[in-house]
Design a protein around this motif. Structure first.
Motif, PDB file in Angstrom:
ATOM      1  N   LEU A 120      49.266  74.644  67.237  1.00  0.00           N
ATOM      2  CA  LEU A 120      49.791  75.993  67.062  1.00  0.00           C
ATOM      3  C   LEU A 120      49.398  76.590  65.718  1.00  0.00           C
ATOM      4  O   LEU A 120      49.265  77.807  65.589  1.00  0.00           O
ATOM      5  CB  LEU A 120      51.318  75.972  67.182  1.00  0.00           C
ATOM      6  CG  LEU A 120      51.843  75.631  68.575  1.00  0.00           C
ATOM      7  CD1 LEU A 120      53.351  75.536  68.568  1.00  0.00           C
ATOM      8  CD2 LEU A 120      51.395  76.676  69.579  1.00  0.00           C
ATOM      9  N   LEU A 121      49.232  75.712  64.706  1.00  0.00           N
ATOM     10  CA  LEU A 121      48.931  76.233  63.372  1.00  0.00           C
ATOM     11  C   LEU A 121      47.435  76.409  63.142  1.00  0.00           C
ATOM     12  O   LEU A 121      47.039  77.075  62.188  1.00  0.00           O
ATOM     13  CB  LEU A 121      49.485  75.283  62.308  1.00  0.00           C
ATOM     14  CG  LEU A 121      51.005  75.191  62.232  1.00  0.00           C
ATOM     15  CD1 LEU A 121      51.422  74.156  61.211  1.00  0.00           C
ATOM     16  CD2 LEU A 121      51.575  76.541  61.861  1.00  0.00           C
ATOM     17  N   ALA A 122      46.599  75.787  63.964  1.00  0.00           N
ATOM     18  CA  ALA A 122      45.168  75.744  63.679  1.00  0.00           C
ATOM     19  C   ALA A 122      44.556  77.136  63.725  1.00  0.00           C
ATOM     20  O   ALA A 122      44.846  77.936  64.606  1.00  0.00           O
ATOM     21  CB  ALA A 122      44.478  74.844  64.683  1.00  0.00           C
ATOM     22  N   ALA A 123      43.714  77.416  62.747  1.00  0.00           N
ATOM     23  CA  ALA A 123      42.921  78.644  62.769  1.00  0.00           C
ATOM     24  C   ALA A 123      41.452  78.279  62.577  1.00  0.00           C
ATOM     25  O   ALA A 123      40.684  79.012  61.993  1.00  0.00           O
ATOM     26  CB  ALA A 123      43.388  79.590  61.670  1.00  0.00           C
ATOM     27  N   HIS A 124      41.099  77.122  63.068  1.00  0.00           N
ATOM     28  CA  HIS A 124      39.751  76.605  62.884  1.00  0.00           C
ATOM     29  C   HIS A 124      39.431  75.784  64.130  1.00  0.00           C
ATOM     30  O   HIS A 124      40.262  74.980  64.557  1.00  0.00           O
ATOM     31  CB  HIS A 124      39.725  75.731  61.616  1.00  0.00           C
ATOM     32  CG  HIS A 124      38.368  75.230  61.252  1.00  0.00           C
ATOM     33  ND1 HIS A 124      37.844  74.091  61.784  1.00  0.00           N
ATOM     34  CD2 HIS A 124      37.438  75.719  60.402  1.00  0.00           C
ATOM     35  CE1 HIS A 124      36.631  73.886  61.281  1.00  0.00           C
ATOM     36  NE2 HIS A 124      36.372  74.874  60.446  1.00  0.00           N
ATOM     37  N   GLY A 125      38.280  76.001  64.711  1.00  0.00           N
ATOM     38  CA  GLY A 125      37.965  75.377  65.983  1.00  0.00           C
ATOM     39  C   GLY A 125      38.105  73.867  65.970  1.00  0.00           C
ATOM     40  O   GLY A 125      38.710  73.279  66.862  1.00  0.00           O
ATOM     41  N   ILE A 126      37.555  73.221  64.907  1.00  0.00           N
ATOM     42  CA  ILE A 126      37.580  71.754  64.883  1.00  0.00           C
ATOM     43  C   ILE A 126      39.018  71.257  64.737  1.00  0.00           C
ATOM     44  O   ILE A 126      39.443  70.312  65.412  1.00  0.00           O
ATOM     45  CB  ILE A 126      36.715  71.225  63.715  1.00  0.00           C
ATOM     46  CG1 ILE A 126      35.271  71.651  63.897  1.00  0.00           C
ATOM     47  CG2 ILE A 126      36.823  69.720  63.615  1.00  0.00           C
ATOM     48  CD1 ILE A 126      34.484  70.878  64.893  1.00  0.00           C
ATOM     49  N   VAL A 127      39.790  71.902  63.852  1.00  0.00           N
ATOM     50  CA  VAL A 127      41.180  71.488  63.658  1.00  0.00           C
ATOM     51  C   VAL A 127      41.932  71.587  64.982  1.00  0.00           C
ATOM     52  O   VAL A 127      42.674  70.685  65.373  1.00  0.00           O
ATOM     53  CB  VAL A 127      41.858  72.364  62.585  1.00  0.00           C
ATOM     54  CG1 VAL A 127      43.321  71.993  62.444  1.00  0.00           C
ATOM     55  CG2 VAL A 127      41.157  72.213  61.263  1.00  0.00           C
ATOM     56  N   LEU A 239      53.066  72.171  78.642  1.00  0.00           N
ATOM     57  CA  LEU A 239      52.333  73.117  79.485  1.00  0.00           C
ATOM     58  C   LEU A 239      52.129  74.439  78.752  1.00  0.00           C
ATOM     59  O   LEU A 239      51.131  75.123  78.943  1.00  0.00           O
ATOM     60  CB  LEU A 239      53.096  73.393  80.775  1.00  0.00           C
ATOM     61  CG  LEU A 239      53.388  72.242  81.713  1.00  0.00           C
ATOM     62  CD1 LEU A 239      54.049  72.763  82.967  1.00  0.00           C
ATOM     63  CD2 LEU A 239      52.118  71.518  82.079  1.00  0.00           C
ATOM     64  N   LYS A 240      53.120  74.770  77.899  1.00  0.00           N
ATOM     65  CA  LYS A 240      53.064  76.058  77.208  1.00  0.00           C
ATOM     66  C   LYS A 240      51.949  76.092  76.174  1.00  0.00           C
ATOM     67  O   LYS A 240      51.576  77.165  75.705  1.00  0.00           O
ATOM     68  CB  LYS A 240      54.401  76.348  76.537  1.00  0.00           C
ATOM     69  CG  LYS A 240      55.590  76.245  77.450  1.00  0.00           C
ATOM     70  CD  LYS A 240      55.411  77.140  78.627  1.00  0.00           C
ATOM     71  CE  LYS A 240      56.551  77.073  79.612  1.00  0.00           C
ATOM     72  NZ  LYS A 240      57.268  75.838  79.715  1.00  0.00           N
ATOM     73  N   MET A 241      51.436  74.902  75.791  1.00  0.00           N
ATOM     74  CA  MET A 241      50.298  74.900  74.876  1.00  0.00           C
ATOM     75  C   MET A 241      49.105  75.535  75.581  1.00  0.00           C
ATOM     76  O   MET A 241      48.307  76.242  74.960  1.00  0.00           O
ATOM     77  CB  MET A 241      49.956  73.477  74.450  1.00  0.00           C
ATOM     78  CG  MET A 241      51.034  72.803  73.649  1.00  0.00           C
ATOM     79  SD  MET A 241      51.301  73.626  72.088  1.00  0.00           S
ATOM     80  CE  MET A 241      52.986  74.095  72.303  1.00  0.00           C
TER      81      MET A 241
END
Lengths: 646, 302
Positions: A120-127, A239-241
């Motif tokens: 949810l926090l990631a703002a980077h594709g690899i992360v 599932l909500k992810m």
């Protein structure tokens, strides 16, 4: 903000380290989740967004985190439902009953929660991909905590295979995105219309995780065979992810014009077929799992109409439908977790998930019965509970779209009718569950010996039920949050005033709830005064009634499963009474996993067969390999000659 | 008239006049059969008698058994309160109240079916299964009908939608809603309120184990539901919003009377259909409502 997130991460990490000491684990994990929840709440309340200091420069190699309103909306669900399920797990999966897997279960549990937070926090594709993979893997180990039964191992394997098929799509998605934008950083990219086709990859990858209809094959067996606190988390939150991914990237990236139509259409199909399959089940947890498919369908209806409205210019119904879909994310998380925890209590008390072996549990398990009934009413979308609020918002969007008579009306009208059918079918299914499992008389000795669950399990269910009631009776108070999330998704829809109709609906809910309690209390008082006698249930004069004569789950749903036999393909086994003095007769019906058994498995078998054919070429005889070489060289020579002469 | 007085008048109409309808239906049936029949006020007498009686509960029934009839009665009355009574108006009106109204009926269904399942009786289970299964088609038809009204008027408030009525598709919608009325209130040809054979009933069999005040709540709720559907049907067909208040009120009363007589005639002249034909009949009702919807959509009303 940073402190809250850091405390959250540390709490989860510390909990994992303290997994051997249940109390320490509980305290650390709950602290971590409390911190995450409060942070999310602060972002939702303040409406601001926080990005880590390094995120200003989008090119730094790793560690890009970002918490905006949309992530916070989902993070609060993870923390809230996760917290309740953690308390439940402490008692449900204790050392006493699961000496082998209790500690491992706690470690994977914390990793699972932390990985969802990372996604949810990631703002980077690899992360995001790393978080996604951790989330999928820890989910696998949680599902297979007790891997002695064969069914659990095969369910885990199916989950792993489906998860990785989804991850493969997401690898493709993020790699293509990075290749075209030149960076792995994620963020709004509305001015790049050539990225729109990537939406289909995201739909496949995230859709597999969300479990929308033809991609749901892994879901029923994983949810049914996982430990119940894990099922609650999988269904309510994991599932909500998938939904988060769809909402996030349909908001950040341009979408193809057909996206709204496809998403809303898939939503309608998932909703009706999900509940149709649920009706055919006789395993309590598998039934609940199919209801997840249904509710994901309702969420996708909202998202689909949000996309349609965004694509077809300014329309008032877009924000309503999208807000309804988003609120349903929370609502489904709450009541489905409640129902799975209730099912866990039943399983814990009786040792079976087979509904036709239960019955009459209310005498021994009054708390579980009452809380499960509340969850059942909420998931059936009945006023004055939370499920109705979100369905009402979606309806409002659909009706507005229909009344506007634009191009979207052609889809809004059938979708509204499908939503009505879904609601009525869900009601039928939950009357069946409540009636067969909790009411009437016990069908087996196991059901007779049932016992109420302990205080921690009860408390967790109570908290979730209270949240369901609170959202139902205070819906208008949530509108600012929903409007802010909608505005984060589409900046063209700024948050406005709370609609007067939502305020009126909230008031009506309060009135109905109070009046219902008053009416029930009044009638109960009247009965006490009038005098109550007890007698056996009317049995039509039959001399020897037995609990086995009660209506079963399969017979209750018989009419409806007959209507859906074209897709359910129920297996019927029949031994008719024959002869003058028939000795025995039996009849049973079973609903298979139609999509898995009739589509995926044949395709898989065909693939294996083709692979086996190719495998025949490699057998270890050197002479044959020399022949392959010669043939290859000859073929190349022919090809070269061909191109030279031609 | 003051708002409070109007509110009391509305409630008096819903709660007080509703038990008249079953009496009228029975009178019509008796007249067709050449009998004298029970008095029109019979249901009032029955309710008064039941309310004074004691109760016999099943040994299996939980405290929730009392919740069932109470919540079901309240939900039906709340749904009725949302439905405008022509010029008398509704208790509350807001955008989307129509959805709340439909779902309140669903709440009533849940509560009734819950109580039926409480007793562990196979008969009552059968009745509950039929009720919730047939309701799927009935609810689809009602939503299609409501969508027709919504598309015709472009509004989402019951008072506006019904004031405008269904326009050119009114006859189709009226026919569809009439079938839904028969199904939802368990009248012939879906169910026979007079039969006492447990195996063949829908609604009546669900309440076999209700007695005394509980049965009174069930019967009164059923009467309110009948009046509710009759009022909905009449307003969906007649564009009363454009008429003066007196005319509209008279038309509403006359329409409800006509529907009641119609139900009585159907009951007197038709036999119950076989259970496997019920879905077919309800699907036809749904198709009628969908055609009304198409007429409203393509007819370009407003």
């Amino acid at each position: 903000m940073v402190a809250g997130l850091a405390l959250g991460g540390l709490g989860l990490l510390g909990g994992a380290l303290a997994a051997r000491h249940p109390r320490g684990w509980l305290a650390a994990t709950l602290t971590g989740q409390g911190a995450l929840g409060l942070t999310a709440l602060a972002v939702l309340g303040g409406g601001g967004s926080w990005a880590d200091p390094g995120a200003g420069a989008w090119s730094s190699p790793c560690g890009h985190l970002r918490l905006d309103v949309l992530s916070a909306f989902f993070l609060l669900l993870v923390a809230g439902v996760g917290g309740a399920a953690t308390v439940y797990a402490r008692e449900y999966w204790s050392e006493r009953e699961h000496p082998v897997s209790a500690v491992a279960g706690r470690v994977w549990w914390n990793l699972f929660l932390a990985a969802m937070g990372l996604v949810l926090l990631a703002a980077h594709g690899i992360v995001l991909l790393v978080g996604w993979e951790l989330f999928a893997l820890s989910g696998y180990f949680l599902i297979t905590l007790n891997r002695t039964p064969r069914a659990v191992r095969s369910a885990g394997w199916l989950y792993l295979a489906a998860s990785h098929a989804g991850t493969l799509c997401l690898f493709g998605f993020f790699a293509a995105l990075a290749a075209r934008t030149g960076s792995w950083a994620l963020g709004p990219l509305h001015d790049r219309p050539e990225l729109a086709p990537l939406f289909w990859l995201a739909l496949l990858g995230f859709g597999l995780k969300a479990g929308l209809f033809p991609l749901h094959v892994w879901l029923p067996s994983a949810h049914a065979n996982a430990p119940s606190h894990v099922s609650a988390m999988l269904s309510g939150v994991a599932l909500k992810m998938g939904i988060y991914g769809l909402v996030r990237f349909s908001g950040w990236l341009p979408t193809p014009p057909a996206a709204g139509w496809v998403v809303a259409g898939l939503g309608g199909v998932s909703a009706v077929l999900g509940v149709a399959f649920a009706l055919g089940q006789h395993d309590l947890k598998r039934l609940l799992a199919y209801h997840s498919v249904e509710n994901i369908g309702i969420i996708l209806m909202g998202l689909g109409f949000g996309l349609l409205a965004a694509a077809h210019g300014p329309a008032g119904w877009g924000p309503l439908a999208l807000a309804g879909g988003l609120l349903h994310v929370w609502n489904h998380g709450l009541f489905k977790a409640l129902l799975f925890l209730g099912a866990g209590s039943v399983l814990h008390a009786t040792g079976t998930r087979e509904m036709s072996r239960l019955g009459g549990l209310w005498t021994r398990m009054p708390w579980t019965t009452a809380l499960f009934a509340l969850g059942a009413a909420a998931i059936s979308g009945l006023p004055p509970l939370n499920g109705f609020v979100s369905e009402w918002l979606v309806y409002l969007g659909l009706f507005d779209a229909a009344a506007a008579r634009g191009p979207a009306a052609a889809l809004a009208i059938p979708t509204a009718i499908l939503l009505a059918i879904t609601g009525a079918l869900a009601l039928a299914c939950f009357v069946k569950v409540c009636g067969v499992v909790f009411l009437g008389a016990a069908r087996t000795p196991a059901a007779e010996r049932a016992h109420e669950c302990g205080p921690a399990m009860r408390g967790a269910m109570l908290a979730l039920a209270a949240a369901c009631v609170a959202i139902g009776l205070g819906a208008a108070g949530l509108w600012p949050v929903l409007a802010r999330v909608v505005a984060a998704w589409n900046p063209a829809w700024p948050p406005g005033e709370t609609p007067a109709s939502l305020k009126a609906l909230t008031a009506a809910h309060v009135v109905v709830a109070l009046a219902a309690v008053a009416a029930a209390a009044g009638l109960a008082r009247k009965l006490r005064r009038a005098g109550v006698r007890r007698a056996v249930t009317w049995d039509c004069g039959y001399a020897a009634p037995s609990p086995r004569m009660q209506y079963t789950a399969a017979s209750f749903a018989g009419i409806l499963t007959e209507w859906f036999a074209w897709i359910l393909h129920p297996h019927r086994h029949e031994e008719k009474p024959e002869g003058v003095l028939p000795r025995r007769a039996r009849w049973s019906v079973h609903t298979p996993e139609t999509v898995l058994e009739e589509v995926i498995e044949p395709v898989g078998r065909g693939f294996l067969w083709a692979a086996a054919q190719v495998r025949k070429l490699q057998h270890g005889r050197v002479q044959a390999y020399v022949l392959y070489l010669l043939l290859g060289v000859a073929a190349l020579a022919v090809l070269a000659l061909w191109s030279w002469t031609g | 008239m003051s708002e409070i007085g109007l509110m009391l008048l509305r409630m008096a109409v819903w709660l007080g006049l509703a038990p008249l309808l079953p009496g009228l239906i029975n009178k019509v049936k008796a007249a067709v059969a050449g009998r004298r029949g029970p008095p029109v006020l019979q249901l009032y007498y029955d309710l008064a008698r039941l309310w004074r009686k004691g109760v016999v509960l099943s040994t299996l029934a939980s405290p929730g058994f009392v919740f069932g009839p109470a919540v079901a009665w309240l939900a039906v009355v709340a749904a009725a309160a949302l439905l405008p009574l022509g010029p008398l108006g509704a208790v509350a009106g807001f955008r989307g109240d129509v959805v709340l109204m439909i779902y309140l009926l669903a709440l009533a269904r849940f509560a009734t079916a819950w109580s039926a399942m409480e007793t562990g009786s196979a008969f009552e289970g059968m009745g509950a299964a039929r009720e919730v299964s047939f309701a799927v088609l009935a609810e689809a038809a009602v939503i299609a009908g409501v969508l027709a009204l919504c598309v015709q008027s472009g509004r989402l408030t019951l008072a506006d939608m019904l004031g405008e009525s269904a326009g050119p598709g009114a006859a189709l919608l009226g026919a569809g809603l009439f079938v839904v009325l028969l199904a939802e209130n368990c009248r012939v040809p879906f169910d026979d309120p007079n039969t006492h054979l447990e195996l063949t009933m829908v609604h009546e069999v669900m309440v076999l184990d209700h007695s005394g005040p509980l049965l009174a709540a069930v019967l009164h709720g059923a009467a309110v539901k009948l009046l509710f559907f009759a009022v909905l049907l009449v307003q969906a067909v007649l564009p009363m919003g454009h008429w003066p208040a007196g005319t509209a009120l008279a038309a509403l009363a006359g329409g409800v009377l006509l529907v009641t007589v119609g139900v009585g005639l159907v009951e007197a002249l038709l036999a119950r259909v076989a259970f496997r034909r019920v879905p077919l009949l309800l699907t036809s009702a749904w198709v009628l409502c969908v055609f009304a919807l198409l007429v409203a959509w393509k007819g370009g009303g407003r």
